[in-house]
Design an enzyme around this catalytic site. Structure first.
Site, PDB file in Angstrom:
ATOM      1  N   THR A 127       0.828  -1.209   0.000  1.00 40.99           N
ATOM      2  CA  THR A 127       0.000   0.000   0.000  1.00 40.99           C
ATOM      3  C   THR A 127       0.863   1.260   0.000  1.00 40.99           C
ATOM      4  O   THR A 127       1.975   1.265   0.546  1.00 40.99           O
ATOM      5  CB  THR A 127      -0.912   0.000   1.253  1.00 40.99           C
ATOM      6  OG1 THR A 127      -1.522   1.279   1.387  1.00 40.99           O
ATOM      7  CG2 THR A 127      -0.125  -0.288   2.536  1.00 40.99           C
ATOM      8  N   ASP A 128       0.302   2.349  -0.525  1.00 37.34           N
ATOM      9  CA  ASP A 128       1.006   3.633  -0.468  1.00 37.34           C
ATOM     10  C   ASP A 128       1.086   4.164   0.965  1.00 37.34           C
ATOM     11  O   ASP A 128       1.877   5.064   1.256  1.00 37.34           O
ATOM     12  CB  ASP A 128       0.334   4.670  -1.388  1.00 37.34           C
ATOM     13  CG  ASP A 128      -1.124   4.960  -1.052  1.00 37.34           C
ATOM     14  OD1 ASP A 128      -1.660   4.362  -0.100  1.00 37.34           O
ATOM     15  OD2 ASP A 128      -1.730   5.804  -1.752  1.00 37.34           O
ATOM     16  N   GLU A 129       0.275   3.584   1.872  1.00 38.30           N
ATOM     17  CA  GLU A 129       0.262   4.097   3.251  1.00 38.30           C
ATOM     18  C   GLU A 129       1.602   3.873   3.962  1.00 38.30           C
ATOM     19  O   GLU A 129       1.875   4.497   4.976  1.00 38.30           O
ATOM     20  CB  GLU A 129      -0.890   3.465   4.044  1.00 38.30           C
ATOM     21  CG  GLU A 129      -2.239   3.799   3.426  1.00 38.30           C
ATOM     22  CD  GLU A 129      -3.436   3.442   4.304  1.00 38.30           C
ATOM     23  OE1 GLU A 129      -3.300   3.458   5.541  1.00 38.30           O
ATOM     24  OE2 GLU A 129      -4.490   3.148   3.728  1.00 38.30           O
ATOM     25  N   LYS A 155       2.320  -3.363   7.211  1.00 40.50           N
ATOM     26  CA  LYS A 155       2.549  -3.549   5.774  1.00 40.50           C
ATOM     27  C   LYS A 155       3.996  -3.165   5.419  1.00 40.50           C
ATOM     28  O   LYS A 155       4.651  -3.839   4.632  1.00 40.50           O
ATOM     29  CB  LYS A 155       1.568  -2.718   4.947  1.00 40.50           C
ATOM     30  CG  LYS A 155       0.129  -3.164   5.027  1.00 40.50           C
ATOM     31  CD  LYS A 155      -0.143  -4.547   4.450  1.00 40.50           C
ATOM     32  CE  LYS A 155      -0.029  -4.592   2.944  1.00 40.50           C
ATOM     33  NZ  LYS A 155      -0.484  -5.923   2.412  1.00 40.50           N
TER      34      LYS A 155
HETATM   35  P1  NAD Z   1      -9.721  -7.456   2.193  1.00 39.40           P
HETATM   36  O1  NAD Z   1      -9.720  -7.159   3.647  1.00 39.40           O
HETATM   37  O2  NAD Z   1     -10.967  -7.240   1.400  1.00 39.40           O
HETATM   38  O3  NAD Z   1      -9.310  -8.980   1.958  1.00 39.40           O
HETATM   39  C1  NAD Z   1      -8.297  -9.609   2.677  1.00 39.40           C
HETATM   40  C2  NAD Z   1      -8.447 -11.104   2.473  1.00 39.40           C
HETATM   41  O4  NAD Z   1      -7.373 -11.749   3.163  1.00 39.40           O
HETATM   42  C3  NAD Z   1      -9.748 -11.670   3.035  1.00 39.40           C
HETATM   43  O5  NAD Z   1     -10.341 -12.553   2.109  1.00 39.40           O
HETATM   44  C4  NAD Z   1      -9.309 -12.401   4.292  1.00 39.40           C
HETATM   45  O6  NAD Z   1     -10.135 -13.501   4.614  1.00 39.40           O
HETATM   46  C5  NAD Z   1      -7.906 -12.841   3.901  1.00 39.40           C
HETATM   47  N1  NAD Z   1      -7.037 -13.065   5.064  1.00 39.40           N
HETATM   48  C6  NAD Z   1      -6.865 -12.232   6.135  1.00 39.40           C
HETATM   49  N2  NAD Z   1      -6.012 -12.787   7.008  1.00 39.40           N
HETATM   50  C7  NAD Z   1      -5.628 -13.977   6.469  1.00 39.40           C
HETATM   51  C8  NAD Z   1      -4.731 -15.004   6.895  1.00 39.40           C
HETATM   52  N3  NAD Z   1      -4.078 -14.928   8.063  1.00 39.40           N
HETATM   53  N4  NAD Z   1      -4.562 -16.070   6.099  1.00 39.40           N
HETATM   54  C9  NAD Z   1      -5.227 -16.190   4.914  1.00 39.40           C
HETATM   55  N5  NAD Z   1      -6.087 -15.252   4.469  1.00 39.40           N
HETATM   56  C10 NAD Z   1      -6.279 -14.149   5.238  1.00 39.40           C
HETATM   57  O7  NAD Z   1      -8.508  -6.632   1.602  1.00 39.40           O
HETATM   58  P2  NAD Z   1      -8.341  -5.949   0.171  1.00 39.40           P
HETATM   59  O8  NAD Z   1      -8.915  -4.606   0.225  1.00 39.40           O
HETATM   60  O9  NAD Z   1      -8.772  -6.904  -0.878  1.00 39.40           O
HETATM   61  O10 NAD Z   1      -6.755  -5.785   0.141  1.00 39.40           O
HETATM   62  C11 NAD Z   1      -5.910  -6.759  -0.447  1.00 39.40           C
HETATM   63  C12 NAD Z   1      -4.478  -6.324  -0.302  1.00 39.40           C
HETATM   64  O11 NAD Z   1      -4.294  -5.050  -0.905  1.00 39.40           O
HETATM   65  C13 NAD Z   1      -4.020  -6.175   1.155  1.00 39.40           C
HETATM   66  O12 NAD Z   1      -2.719  -6.690   1.258  1.00 39.40           O
HETATM   67  C14 NAD Z   1      -4.044  -4.678   1.395  1.00 39.40           C
HETATM   68  O13 NAD Z   1      -3.082  -4.311   2.351  1.00 39.40           O
HETATM   69  C15 NAD Z   1      -3.706  -4.156   0.008  1.00 39.40           C
HETATM   70  N6  NAD Z   1      -4.236  -2.806  -0.255  1.00 39.40           N
HETATM   71  C16 NAD Z   1      -5.572  -2.562  -0.264  1.00 39.40           C
HETATM   72  C17 NAD Z   1      -6.043  -1.283  -0.541  1.00 39.40           C
HETATM   73  C18 NAD Z   1      -7.505  -0.952  -0.612  1.00 39.40           C
HETATM   74  O14 NAD Z   1      -7.847   0.194  -0.915  1.00 39.40           O
HETATM   75  N7  NAD Z   1      -8.411  -1.893  -0.380  1.00 39.40           N
HETATM   76  C19 NAD Z   1      -5.143  -0.242  -0.777  1.00 39.40           C
HETATM   77  C20 NAD Z   1      -3.784  -0.517  -0.724  1.00 39.40           C
HETATM   78  C21 NAD Z   1      -3.350  -1.806  -0.493  1.00 39.40           C
END
Ligand code: NAD
Length: 330
Positions: A127-129, A155
């Site tokens: 993430t950009d965070e 992260k």
């Molecule tokens: P999300 O919370 O919708 O999904 C996360 C998934 O990971 C879920 O299906 C959950 O069940 C699974 N999970 C969590 N802990 C787990 C574990 N210990 N073992 C196996 N599975 C596990 O998240 P998202 O929004 O789809 O984000 C996906 C990735 O992108 C993350 O790594 C997040 O940090 C990154 N990200 C997201 C955003 C955003 O805007 N949503 C922005 C920047 C980065």
């Protein structure tokens, strides 16, 4: 070609899986996909319903911290795309243990198993965070890491582990750092689906502080397109920012969401600001554009309108989630 997608039942991971299995990424047209997902509150098998009958999909319910399981699942895999994470900043402020476990220990477990299995390519989705907050300009990939929330600190820690596995073992790892995603199937605790579903129910939306925090909005389809480019052609050991090119204050975003559902500003309830709330995020996406030809393809107006329509048309997807989960406002 076998692809392991961790967190493939979450918002972004499931979009990636649906895209792979629908043939959107030509080099993965025949790929088998293994999803490893713990199905936390944020994971939802319904996100994979459109591809559930595809014989190339295998779903494994499990934890990325479970080393024996991860070793079994990663065996025979050519590409790992690692989405699994605890992803909600507000939850990390209430308690960060799960964030450290999944985001740091889970990533280490996955990297270790992938190394032992000789996986040819590993994309770590970040993430950009991790860069902190920026008043003016945009962060290039080599900017110092200054994470401010327990989420972004966990992260950043996982990004450093990914870097270490490249530097120490020569493991072919790439890291992607994206801005705020939006689109269908996003859990209704994040700002866009929270606001849209509240408004569709005639409920108010909670706006943090003065509403002047700025975010860059990236459609999930553009994000997954960028990840696909990095997976196919990214240079090992490199970091690639992925952005959408639409910066808005939270007030501006709220105005657009109100307009999209035909509601007025009286539906906005100002609430106390989030602790340590980062003021502005902005990624410089020159590198992925120049090296891999990435550009965001979904215009924000269209992406937002389609997203609002999707939530309007898919109440059966989000209503049970809102009822079940103890939602933490954003
Ligand atoms: P999300 O919370 O919708 O999904 C996360 C998934 O990971 C879920 O299906 C959950 O069940 C699974 N999970 C969590 N802990 C787990 C574990 N210990 N073992 C196996 N599975 C596990 O998240 P998202 O929004 O789809 O984000 C996906 C990735 O992108 C993350 O790594 C997040 O940090 C990154 N990200 C997201 C955003 C955003 O805007 N949503 C922005 C920047 C980065």
């Amino acid at each position: 070609m076998r692809v392991l997608v961790t967190g493939g039942a979450g918002f972004i991971g499931s979009h990636f899986v649906r895209q792979v299995l629908s043939g959107a990424y030509s080099w993965l047209a025949d790929a088998e996909v293994v999803v490893l997902d713990k199905l936390t509150y944020a994971g939802n098998e319904a996100n994979l319903a459109p591809v559930a009958d595809d014989p190339r999909l295998r779903f494994v319910r499990g934890d990325i911290c479970d080393a024996p399981l991860v070793e079994r699942v990663v065996s025979g895999v050519d590409l790992v795309v690692h989405f699994a994470a605890e992803s909600h900043v507000d939850r990390s402020i209430l308690g960060s243990a799960d964030f450290v476990l999944t985001n740091v220990l889970g990533t280490q477990t996955l990297l270790q198993s992938a190394l032992a299995a000789g996986v040819a390519r590993f994309v770590h989705v970040s993430t950009d965070e991790v860069y902190g907050s920026i008043e003016r300009g945009s962060w290039p990939e080599d900017h110092v890491l200054e994470p401010n929330s327990p989420y972004s600190a966990s992260k950043a820690s996982s990004d450093l582990l990914a870097r270490a596995f490249y530097r120490t073992y020569g493991m072919p790892v790439c890291v992607t750092r994206c801005s705020n995603n939006y689109g269908p199937y996003q859990f209704p605790e994040k700002v866009i689906p929270l606001f849209v579903t509240n408004l569709l129910d005639g409920r108010k939306v909670p706006l943090y502080g003065d509403g002047l925090n700025v975010r860059d909005w990236l459609h999930v389809d553009d994000h997954c397109h960028g990840i696909n480019l990095v997976a196919e052609r990214g240079r090992a050991g490199e970091i690639y920012n992925i952005g959408g090119g639409t910066e808005l204050t939270n007030r501006e975003l709220t105005e657009r969401l109100l307009a999209a559902v035909g509601a007025g500003w009286e539906m906005v309830e100002p609430v106390t600001d989030r602790k340590g709330h980062d003021r502005r995020y902005s990624v410089d996406i020159t590198k992925i554009g120049t090296e891999l030809g990435y550009r965001a393809r979904v215009p924000f107006e269209r992406g937002l309108a389609d997203t609002v329509t999707w939530y309007r048309d898919n109440r059966s997807w989000w209503e049970p989630l809102k009822e079940r989960a103890e939602l933490v406002g954003k």
